[in-house]
Scaffold this active site. Structure first.
Site, short mmCIF file in Angstrom:
data_model
loop_
_atom_site.label_atom_id
_atom_site.label_comp_id
_atom_site.label_asym_id
_atom_site.label_seq_id
_atom_site.Cartn_x
_atom_site.Cartn_y
_atom_site.Cartn_z
N TRP A 111 0.87 -1.18 0.00
CA TRP A 111 0.00 0.00 0.00
C TRP A 111 0.91 1.23 0.00
O TRP A 111 1.82 1.33 0.84
CB TRP A 111 -0.86 -0.06 1.27
CG TRP A 111 -1.83 1.05 1.46
CD1 TRP A 111 -2.77 1.49 0.56
CD2 TRP A 111 -2.01 1.86 2.63
NE1 TRP A 111 -3.51 2.50 1.11
CE2 TRP A 111 -3.06 2.75 2.38
CE3 TRP A 111 -1.37 1.90 3.87
CZ2 TRP A 111 -3.50 3.68 3.32
CZ3 TRP A 111 -1.81 2.82 4.80
CH2 TRP A 111 -2.86 3.71 4.53
N ASP A 123 0.42 -5.03 9.90
CA ASP A 123 -0.65 -4.06 9.61
C ASP A 123 -1.88 -4.83 9.14
O ASP A 123 -1.89 -5.40 8.05
CB ASP A 123 -0.18 -3.09 8.53
CG ASP A 123 -1.22 -2.02 8.26
OD1 ASP A 123 -2.00 -1.70 9.17
OD2 ASP A 123 -1.26 -1.49 7.12
N LYS A 155 -12.83 -0.86 7.54
CA LYS A 155 -13.52 -1.79 6.63
C LYS A 155 -14.45 -2.72 7.41
O LYS A 155 -15.59 -2.92 7.02
CB LYS A 155 -12.52 -2.64 5.85
CG LYS A 155 -11.16 -2.03 5.65
CD LYS A 155 -11.10 -1.06 4.50
CE LYS A 155 -9.73 -0.40 4.46
NZ LYS A 155 -9.50 0.45 3.34
#
Ligand code: LMR
Length: 398
Positions: A130, A211, A246
């Site tokens: 990311w 993460d 999310k």
């Protein structure tokens, strides 16, 4: 005075969202940003969240500053999700957890902590990762490198290369890992591969920074945390950043957490204190609304159960979309192999499209995905899947 200031080119993910919103094409499809949309193309407000928000709205309690570390119930929720209920390290008071401003906030506070207390450490991220991982660590003056991860020729993880690379790193170097639903590739390690990776990390005394932004979207809440729990069982000094964006569909509320698992309770007290100090010096204390929602949903038995059902509903819809996309593409381009679509986990699929093909999807069809070929499968639904598949076939044809 400000003429010397560079123009900002914009963020490749958030900027694409702005472009999508501005596109007048009535058929446009947003497969860019990592947001879950339901079968009707809408971002859901989870039922468990609605109930929690109702309770918050009915309360006339004042809204004081939260503690620097956030609400105790929010912190406890992070610990139970990540490490499991009654985890030994938590019971032994060896885990320093703070509530953070989303997963990004957790990464930033963690990066600042590393910069301050482990100034020699470099940070290694997967190739690819990311984009914000690199920006956050580099922004805290940490040298960032990459480790081999994804082989686009075979659509698989370069596992042997990854493990060999880790064994060349220096003591206390940080390796940033995605415990589940790798962003952007969707390609995860197996549990046996995690065991090997963690052994190498232990042997070379590296710092694993896990993460986890998609817990519940891979296999299930517990399996998705396998790497974290295994690392803790092995006694590794694990950093974990987690996000509720999310899995609670609370994107804009910015709720997450940072946990650092320490060898002893005394070290955990020291670490917790320094995390508080960092928060105070960056943003003082976290906002409260999202923290109250996390606290209520996660710590109320019935709401927690309801939440799990809702997360698994999102997970299952994404998996169904993967199958549907794969079968349309296979039928139309039988000479190509699309197995990778269902081997990947979570919201994303690394499609292997070239930047030119991605650009054609956008300009000719109004279909938006990240130029590195990442598609957010959670943006597909019964109304747009054929349109997207046919457009992909069109740009893939030689
Ligand atoms: C993504 O990867 O699309 C999400 O994590 C959203 C973001 O902030 O980039």
């Amino acid at each position: 005075m400000f003429e010397r200031i560079d123009y900002y080119a914009g963020d490749p993910i958030l900027g694409l969202m702005d472009k999508f919103l501005a596109d007048p094409n009535p058929n446009k499809v947003n497969l860019g940003i990592g947001i879950y949309y339901d079968a009707s193309g809408k971002m859901p407000v989870l039922d468990c969240v609605k109930i929690a928000e109702q309770r918050i709205a009915e309360s006339t309690a004042p809204r004081p500053y939260l503690p620097m570390a956030g609400l105790p119930g929010h912190r406890q929720a992070c610990q139970e999700l990540l490490f499991g209920k009654n985890a030994q390290a938590v019971q032994e008071n060896r885990v320093a957890t703070i509530a953070t401003i989303g997963g990004s906030g957790a990464l930033k506070v963690g990066a600042e902590f590393i910069h301050q207390w482990f100034p020699q450490s470099k940070c290694y991220v997967s190739d690819p990762t990311w984009g914000n991982h690199i920006a956050i660590f580099a922004g805290s003056d940490i040298e960032v490198g990459t480790y081999p991860y994804y082989d686009s020729a075979s659509n698989s993880v370069k596992f042997d290369e990854m493990v060999s690379f880790f064994s060349t790193l220096n003591r206390n170097d940080v390796v940033l890992l995605h415990p589940c639903c790798h962003n952007p590739t969707g390609m995860d390690l197996t549990q046996a591969q995690w065991d090997t990776v963690l052994e190498v990390i232990q042997k070379h005394e590296l710092i694993p920074f896990m993460d986890i932004a998609y817990q519940g979207f891979g296999e299930d809440i517990d399996s998705d945390a396998y790497a974290i729990r295994k690392a803790v069982d092995m006694g590794l000094p694990v950093f974990v950043s987690n996000s509720f964006s999310k899995n609670l569909s609370l994107y804009g509320e910015r709720v997450g957490g940072l946990s650092i698992v320490c060898p002893t309770p005394d070290e955990a007290v020291r670490v917790f204190g320094q995390l508080n100090f960092l928060v105070r010096s960056i943003y003082s204390s976290p906002p409260s609304h999202g923290g109250y929602v996390v606290d209520i949903v996660m710590n109320d038995e019935a709401l927690h159960q309801q939440w799990m059902g809702e997360v698994y509903g999102m997970r299952d819809r994404i998996k169904a979309m993967r199958l549907a996309l794969k079968s349309v593409l296979e039928a139309k381009l039988p000479e190509r192999n699309f197995d990778y679509i269902t081997r990947q986990n979570g919201m994303f699929s690394f499609t292997g499209l070239t930047p030119e093909q991605v650009a054609r999807l956008q300009s000719e069809f109004g279909i938006y995905m990240i130029s590195n070929s990442r598609m957010c499968v959670a943006g597909l639904n019964a109304s747009n899947i054929d349109y997207v598949a046919n457009a992909m076939v069109e740009v893939l044809k030689v």
